[in-house]
Design a protein around this motif. Sequence first.
Motif, short mmCIF file in Angstrom:
data_model
loop_
_atom_site.label_atom_id
_atom_site.label_comp_id
_atom_site.label_asym_id
_atom_site.label_seq_id
_atom_site.Cartn_x
_atom_site.Cartn_y
_atom_site.Cartn_z
N MET A 146 34.54 41.40 4.82
CA MET A 146 35.34 40.20 4.72
C MET A 146 36.70 39.85 5.59
O MET A 146 37.51 40.49 5.21
N GLU A 147 36.44 39.00 6.81
CA GLU A 147 37.30 39.13 7.72
C GLU A 147 38.29 38.14 7.02
O GLU A 147 38.49 37.44 5.43
N GLU A 148 39.77 37.89 7.06
CA GLU A 148 41.19 37.53 6.53
C GLU A 148 40.88 35.85 6.53
O GLU A 148 40.35 35.47 7.92
N GLY A 149 41.32 35.17 5.51
CA GLY A 149 40.76 33.74 5.62
C GLY A 149 39.49 33.17 5.55
O GLY A 149 39.04 31.80 5.44
N TYR A 150 38.65 34.11 4.82
CA TYR A 150 37.39 33.58 3.66
C TYR A 150 37.93 34.50 2.13
O TYR A 150 38.37 35.25 2.00
N ARG A 151 37.49 33.41 0.86
CA ARG A 151 37.87 33.45 -0.15
C ARG A 151 36.04 33.56 -0.70
O ARG A 151 35.30 33.32 -0.30
N ASN A 152 36.51 34.15 -2.19
CA ASN A 152 34.74 34.37 -2.65
C ASN A 152 34.93 32.34 -3.02
O ASN A 152 35.38 32.02 -3.89
N VAL A 153 33.45 32.16 -3.06
CA VAL A 153 32.90 31.61 -3.38
C VAL A 153 31.52 30.83 -3.57
O VAL A 153 30.42 31.90 -2.80
N ALA A 154 31.24 30.80 -5.09
CA ALA A 154 29.95 30.42 -4.81
C ALA A 154 29.79 29.30 -5.33
O ALA A 154 30.53 28.00 -5.20
N SER A 155 28.53 28.67 -5.68
CA SER A 155 28.12 27.22 -5.71
C SER A 155 26.31 27.28 -6.49
O SER A 155 25.86 28.53 -6.63
N PHE A 156 26.56 25.71 -7.21
CA PHE A 156 25.19 26.32 -8.61
C PHE A 156 25.16 24.38 -8.14
O PHE A 156 25.75 23.74 -8.24
N ILE A 157 24.03 24.44 -8.53
CA ILE A 157 23.54 22.79 -8.85
C ILE A 157 23.26 23.30 -10.13
O ILE A 157 21.69 23.24 -10.23
N LEU A 187 39.10 25.86 1.56
CA LEU A 187 39.09 27.26 0.06
C LEU A 187 38.78 28.47 1.30
O LEU A 187 39.12 29.30 1.05
N HIS A 188 38.25 28.12 2.97
CA HIS A 188 38.51 28.47 3.93
C HIS A 188 39.53 28.70 4.89
O HIS A 188 38.77 27.73 5.97
N SER A 189 39.93 29.25 4.93
CA SER A 189 41.17 28.84 6.25
C SER A 189 40.86 28.83 7.87
O SER A 189 40.93 28.86 8.96
N LYS A 190 40.10 30.01 7.63
CA LYS A 190 39.34 30.15 8.60
C LYS A 190 37.77 29.33 9.46
O LYS A 190 37.44 29.54 10.35
N TYR A 191 37.58 28.71 8.51
CA TYR A 191 36.96 27.59 8.56
C TYR A 191 37.27 26.64 10.14
O TYR A 191 38.13 26.15 9.65
N GLU A 192 35.53 26.51 10.59
CA GLU A 192 35.89 25.45 12.33
C GLU A 192 36.18 24.70 11.40
O GLU A 192 35.69 23.91 10.89
N LYS A 193 37.06 23.37 11.80
CA LYS A 193 37.18 21.98 11.38
C LYS A 193 36.92 21.48 11.90
O LYS A 193 35.88 21.66 13.11
N SER A 194 36.05 20.78 11.57
CA SER A 194 35.36 20.46 12.61
C SER A 194 35.32 18.39 12.51
O SER A 194 36.03 17.71 11.08
N SER A 219 45.58 31.93 -2.86
CA SER A 219 44.67 30.89 -2.07
C SER A 219 43.38 32.62 -1.81
O SER A 219 42.57 32.22 -1.18
N THR A 220 43.74 33.25 -2.55
CA THR A 220 42.48 34.28 -2.94
C THR A 220 42.24 34.17 -4.22
O THR A 220 41.04 34.89 -4.49
N VAL A 276 29.04 29.49 1.13
CA VAL A 276 29.47 30.77 0.18
C VAL A 276 29.26 31.90 0.40
O VAL A 276 28.95 32.53 1.59
N THR A 277 30.79 32.47 -0.06
CA THR A 277 30.47 33.99 0.34
C THR A 277 30.56 34.78 -0.67
O THR A 277 30.68 36.53 -0.43
N ARG A 278 30.50 34.55 -2.05
CA ARG A 278 30.10 35.75 -3.24
C ARG A 278 29.40 36.92 -2.66
O ARG A 278 30.03 38.21 -3.03
#
Length: 306
Positions: free
Chosen positions: A98-109, A299-306, A57-58, A86-88
Amino acid sequence: MEEVEINQEGSKQIGKKEGRYKTILFEDITDTTIRKEVISIFRETLGNLLQEMNISSTASCLVLGLGNRLSTPDSLGPKTVDQILVTRHMFLLDPHSMEEGYRNVASFIPGVTGTTGIETKDVIMGIVREAKPDFLIVIDALASSSVDRMNKTIQMTDTGIHPGSGVGNSRTEISKETLGIPVIAIGIPTVVDAVTIVSDTMKYLLKQLSYTKENENVPRNKLVPFLKQNYLSHEENLSEEEKMKIMGLLGTLSEEEVKTLVFDVLTPIGYNLMVTVKEVDFLLDKLALLLSSGINQVLHSKYEKS
């Protein structure tokens, strides 16, 4: 839901790589209630796949959106990545903030080779070498092997992906073997070729005639409007003589033989076109929202479910 795990022996028999293959099938994604249900199932399935691959999870993640933003049916990857949280950069600034529940995420196109002049895998390898993510999630639009699965299927696998392979423009594989880290490929078929349309239509014709033959004298069916008759789940059971009478020699061919014949007819004259639905702009927005919501929640357990 369909889940298949292919071992070494199975890989040799069917010509697919060893690994896990998960498929989610759904209907009208434009319906809000259905979309929420599909997001929930997609989130659970992706989460299970991460656990099966022993990804913690990390673990840090790089989300890649393959495809061409300027071609609507091929823009699923870029549209999805646009909505990834993205949080990297925050982890690099101060990982303890960083608050617990968010992981290191990057993105690219990475774009497509036709516009960048650089092989997609080479671009990705450079980013992986510098950013050093623990695993990759790669999103791409696919070509469907069946008309009824176009824009109605999410396919996931831990075996990687060959960009462009569905439209005869296969690029170098993006996988654990080529990059050295786990790769999860997620795709939705957004186009279908003319060969599939023609061969599926012939199959549907026989289904419809078989359905009509069995139900034309059932009183309750006379109340069903013609346009509301759904015969897709009906098992076609016409005899060889009946098929021959309806379609001649074509009626005696297997599905694979029909596809081969139609391919041989259309391809040499350049008519094996790639086709999508007329409302593809609207559908792609909804599909990108579906994928991005599910990925963010996994990826982020704290992300609000919509």
